[in-house]
Scaffold this motif. Structure first.
Motif, short mmCIF file in Angstrom:
data_model
loop_
_atom_site.label_atom_id
_atom_site.label_comp_id
_atom_site.label_asym_id
_atom_site.label_seq_id
_atom_site.Cartn_x
_atom_site.Cartn_y
_atom_site.Cartn_z
N GLY A 196 76.46 6.39 128.89
CA GLY A 196 76.72 5.63 127.68
C GLY A 196 76.06 6.20 126.46
N LEU A 197 74.90 6.80 126.63
CA LEU A 197 74.17 7.36 125.50
C LEU A 197 74.84 8.60 124.93
CD1 LEU A 197 70.66 6.83 127.01
CD2 LEU A 197 71.35 5.98 124.77
N THR A 198 75.77 9.18 125.64
CA THR A 198 76.48 10.37 125.14
C THR A 198 77.78 9.99 124.44
OG1 THR A 198 77.75 10.72 127.19
CG2 THR A 198 75.55 11.70 127.05
N ASN A 199 78.09 8.70 124.41
CA ASN A 199 79.33 8.24 123.79
C ASN A 199 79.10 8.03 122.30
OD1 ASN A 199 81.29 6.03 122.88
ND2 ASN A 199 82.07 6.50 124.93
N THR A 200 80.10 8.29 121.48
CA THR A 200 79.90 8.21 120.04
C THR A 200 79.87 6.78 119.51
OG1 THR A 200 82.27 8.41 119.63
CG2 THR A 200 80.97 10.44 119.61
N ILE A 201 80.26 5.81 120.34
CA ILE A 201 80.20 4.41 119.91
C ILE A 201 79.13 3.65 120.69
CG2 ILE A 201 81.46 2.23 119.71
CD1 ILE A 201 84.01 3.79 119.40
N VAL A 202 79.13 3.81 122.01
CA VAL A 202 78.23 3.02 122.84
C VAL A 202 76.86 3.65 122.88
CG1 VAL A 202 77.86 2.15 125.16
CG2 VAL A 202 80.16 2.28 124.26
N THR A 203 75.82 2.82 122.85
CA THR A 203 74.47 3.30 123.06
C THR A 203 73.94 2.67 124.34
OG1 THR A 203 73.34 1.57 121.79
CG2 THR A 203 74.21 3.44 120.57
N MET A 204 72.64 2.46 124.38
CA MET A 204 72.01 1.92 125.57
C MET A 204 72.38 0.46 125.80
SD MET A 204 68.21 0.86 124.38
CE MET A 204 68.19 -0.30 125.71
N ALA A 205 72.03 -0.05 126.99
CA ALA A 205 72.20 -1.47 127.24
C ALA A 205 71.24 -2.25 126.35
CB ALA A 205 71.92 -1.79 128.71
N SER A 206 71.70 -3.38 125.87
CA SER A 206 70.93 -4.19 124.94
C SER A 206 69.60 -4.64 125.54
CB SER A 206 71.73 -5.42 124.56
OG SER A 206 70.92 -6.43 124.05
N PRO A 207 68.54 -4.70 124.75
CA PRO A 207 67.28 -5.25 125.23
C PRO A 207 67.35 -6.73 125.55
CG PRO A 207 66.93 -3.91 123.27
CD PRO A 207 68.41 -4.10 123.42
N ILE A 208 68.43 -7.39 125.20
CA ILE A 208 68.51 -8.81 125.44
C ILE A 208 69.53 -9.18 126.49
CG2 ILE A 208 68.81 -11.08 124.35
CD1 ILE A 208 67.33 -8.59 122.36
N TYR A 209 70.76 -8.79 126.25
CA TYR A 209 71.87 -9.34 127.01
C TYR A 209 72.38 -8.44 128.12
CZ TYR A 209 72.07 -12.87 123.38
OH TYR A 209 71.76 -13.89 122.53
N ASN A 210 71.74 -7.30 128.35
CA ASN A 210 72.21 -6.36 129.35
C ASN A 210 73.68 -5.96 129.11
OD1 ASN A 210 69.84 -6.18 131.17
ND2 ASN A 210 70.19 -8.37 131.28
N LEU A 211 74.03 -5.90 127.84
CA LEU A 211 75.34 -5.42 127.42
C LEU A 211 75.15 -4.12 126.68
CD1 LEU A 211 76.80 -8.69 125.86
CD2 LEU A 211 77.40 -7.71 128.06
N PRO A 212 76.20 -3.30 126.60
CA PRO A 212 76.07 -2.13 125.75
C PRO A 212 75.99 -2.56 124.29
CG PRO A 212 78.03 -2.02 127.12
CD PRO A 212 77.49 -3.39 127.23
N ASN A 213 75.19 -1.90 123.52
CA ASN A 213 75.18 -2.11 122.09
C ASN A 213 75.96 -1.00 121.44
OD1 ASN A 213 73.39 -4.20 120.51
ND2 ASN A 213 72.55 -3.92 122.56
N PHE A 214 76.56 -1.31 120.31
CA PHE A 214 77.32 -0.32 119.57
C PHE A 214 76.43 0.19 118.46
CE2 PHE A 214 80.38 -3.16 121.52
CZ PHE A 214 81.16 -2.25 122.20
N GLU A 215 76.04 1.43 118.58
CA GLU A 215 75.08 2.02 117.65
C GLU A 215 75.53 1.87 116.21
OE1 GLU A 215 73.13 6.40 116.69
OE2 GLU A 215 74.53 6.15 118.33
N LEU A 216 76.82 2.08 115.95
CA LEU A 216 77.33 2.03 114.59
C LEU A 216 77.90 0.66 114.23
CD1 LEU A 216 79.01 5.56 114.33
CD2 LEU A 216 76.64 4.89 113.91
N MET A 217 77.88 -0.27 115.17
CA MET A 217 78.31 -1.65 114.92
C MET A 217 77.27 -2.61 115.49
SD MET A 217 82.43 -1.44 115.65
CE MET A 217 82.25 -1.10 117.40
N PRO A 218 76.02 -2.58 114.99
CA PRO A 218 74.93 -3.31 115.63
C PRO A 218 74.85 -4.79 115.29
CG PRO A 218 74.10 -2.11 113.75
CD PRO A 218 75.55 -1.74 113.87
#
Length: 605
Positions: free
Chosen positions: A116-138
């Motif tokens: 996920g960290l190599t994807n241009t939209i998705v970053t790591m799993a959220s520190p809260i919800y165990n969901l992916p966060n969108f680096e450019l749509m936080p």
């Protein structure tokens, strides 16, 4: 941030390689792999400090991870790679069976997160919800850090406010949180420049969520709530100091920062928002969605396969709904019955929010009287049923937040009641089974209390397991003395239908070009939820692609495994032991859960 010490990894590798020839009996526990598990646990606490607080680790109560920052993500990639290299030095002959299972979960976690960290939209799993966060749509209208952080601020969630140090920790955590908001604006500007921006509809919902943080007077401000609730044991000097410090943080730090964020959303971000609804329209969107489906389902099911599975489940459940409708005596067609259920005053009897909470506590008493018939395991932790906070209630769904690992802080089942006179109770029994017992409270409490699991497996983890279990728990209602009212049984079917519809509309929005309005209409045609509730759900799926499909995929796998065990074992089948097998290894990817249950079946038969 520094990576895990290389010497430590070398020590682990040496310890792991000094093994005797393969034993004829199952190997015992390997201390070296336990050390690696603990290193991974410490890593996860460090990168997810709010999750650490949630787990009762007080060392992190003053920290916030700026998880969309570039250096933070580089640190993650390095560490996930290091951990995978360390795991590769072991095989099943060198560790106990339970350690081998935990290793496979850890390897899956590292691989999927690194991908996920190599994807241009998705970053790591959220520190809260165990969901992916969108680096450019936080910043989104649901399940974003800016909302959860404010939930902590009220003093009624996982952030402790018992000692003077607790109060000072929160002030430090506010200071650590402000750079995250700054980075959000930087990343959203980058998103505008690269065409990676959420739909306008979602941005519009986010803007008014900030009003209270900006405009509420100090005496009524959410972030001032801990001061209104200070323990009597605090000295007058400490009370005065803390009141002054909290006032300064709110007036001179938080309010200006939230105003800056809101102005950006209103004046720059909104106009750049997408007119379309799904990820498929974004750069790298289809690849991102395929990744999210693998992450959330722990399978290789394609969007097309999930879409068709959803349609077949919708058809099956509609047939069962016809039987439930007949049991109520209603004579119209299903669409008319949906409207009847949505608007029936008999299903909206409440005049005060406290009545809703009391009704859930009555359901709790009925369920707890029958649990022993289907469960051996019972968590130590208890839970409270509580109304969702006003600032997020309008866009919130019912949810469960686990208590502390030592069971000293109870879990919380949050129920949104934005308008009590329109609160519809027809699915409350199934909702209780899902969020509380034997759903999230039961499974998550047992998981974090399980001393046989490595610490890194104690938090919530895999949604396909956690949510799949909770949806499976809804199906246990008749075995637990519920669903005697045909409307409540219809409510259970409605909740199952809601999850089946998700398979269709989530893939429709993000892989097939569906509009928000198409998805809303499909839901209105096939379930009894109110239009307002359906709109909120569709907008949730727009904001969290792929997450909502995990419920039904997980439920179907657990039901499939139960049916297989019942058919294979016959009289030897024990429902309590089956539940033990599902629950006593923590959250598992579905491929590992299936392997485990198949092994148990072969052992018993």
């Amino acid at each position: 941030m520094k990576s895990i010490n290389a010497c430590f990894f070398a020590m682990l590798l040496i310890a792991g390689s000094c093994s005797s020839p393969k034993p004829t009996q199952p190997p015992g526990p390997n201390p070296a792999i336990d050390s690696l598990f603990e290193a991974y646990n410490q890593f996860k606490l460090r990168i997810n400090p709010i999750e650490a607080t949630k787990a009762g680790e007080s060392e992190y109560n003053d920290k916030v991870a700026n998880f969309i920052a570039d250096d933070y993500q580089a640190d993650l990639i390095e560490n996930y790679t290091n951990f995978l290299e360390a795991l590769s030095e072991y095989d099943s002959s060198m560790v106990s069976p339970s350690q081998w299972m935990s290793m496979q979960v850890m390897a899956w976690d590292c691989k999927i997160k690194r991908e996920g960290l190599t994807n241009t939209i998705v970053t790591m799993a959220s520190p809260i919800y165990n969901l992916p966060n969108f680096e450019l749509m936080p910043i989104l209208q649901i399940q974003s850090l800016h909302l959860y952080f404010s939930q902590l601020a009220g003093g009624q969630s996982v952030q402790p406010f018992n000692t003077v140090k607790d109060y000072d920790n929160w002030l430090k955590r506010i200071d650590a949180y402000l750079p995250f908001l700054d980075t959000c604006v930087v990343k959203m500007r980058e998103g505008i420049a690269t065409g990676i921006v959420p739909p306008k509809t979602l941005i519009k919902k986010t803007i008014p969520q900030l009003d209270g943080f900006i405009n509420d007077p100090l005496s009524e401000h959410l972030y001032y709530a801990p001061i209104r609730q200070m323990p009597e044991s605090f000295s007058s000097e400490e009370k005065e100091r803390l009141a002054s410090a909290y006032s300064d943080a709110i007036q001179n730090k938080l309010k200006p920062k939230y105003k800056e964020l809101q102005d950006f959303l209103l004046n720059s971000y909104l106009s750049a928002g997408m007119e379309t609804s799904g990820l498929g329209a974004l750069p790298n969107g289809p690849e991102t969605y395929n990744y999210l489906l693998r992450l959330h389902t722990t399978t290789n099911l394609t969007a097309d396969e999930i879409h068709e599975l959803g349609k077949s489940e919708v058809k099956r459940i509609l047939a069962e709904m016809e039987k439930a409708k007949a049991a109520t005596g209603f004579e119209g067609d299903m669409k008319a019955f949906f409207e009847h259920v949505r608007t029936s005053k008999s299903q909206m009897p409440y005049t005060e929010p406290e009545q809703v909470i009391a009704s859930f506590n009555t359901i709790r008493t009925r369920v707890e009287a029958r649990l022993v018939e289907v469960f051996d395991l019972k968590p130590k932790a208890t839970f409270d049923v509580r109304r969702t906070e006003a600032f997020r209630e309008a866009s919130a769904s019912a949810e469960y937040v686990p208590g502390s690992k030592d069971a000293t802080r109870p879990g919380t089942f949050y129920v949104p009641i934005p308008d009590v006179t329109s609160y519809n109770k027809f699915s409350d029994e199934a909702l209780f089974l899902h969020e509380a017992v034997p759903g999230h409270h039961y499974q998550l409490s047992l998981q974090q209390e399980n001393a046989d699991l490595p610490e890194f497996l104690h938090p919530e983890s895999l949604g396909v397991f956690v949510e799949g279990w909770a949806l499976y728990a809804e199906s246990l209602g008749k075995e637990l003395g519920l669903y005697e009212d045909p409307y409540q049984y219809f409510g259970m079917l409605s909740m199952e239908m809601h999850r089946a519809i998700r398979l269709v509309v989530d893939t429709g929005i993000h892989a097939k070009g569906w509009t928000r309005e198409q998805a809303i209409q499909y839901s209105l045609d096939n379930e009894a939820e109110s239009e307002a509730s359906i709109i909120a759900s569709i907008e949730r799926y727009m904001a969290t692609p792929g997450q909502a499909v995990s419920y039904k995929i997980g439920q179907l796998k657990i039901q499939e495994l139960r049916k297989k065990a019942e058919a294979t074992l016959g009289d030897k089948f024990s429902i309590r032991e089956f539940h033990n097998q599902v629950l006593n290894s923590g959250s598992l990817p579905l491929v590992l859960l299936e392997k485990k249950i198949n092994g148990w079946i072969e052992k018993i038969r």
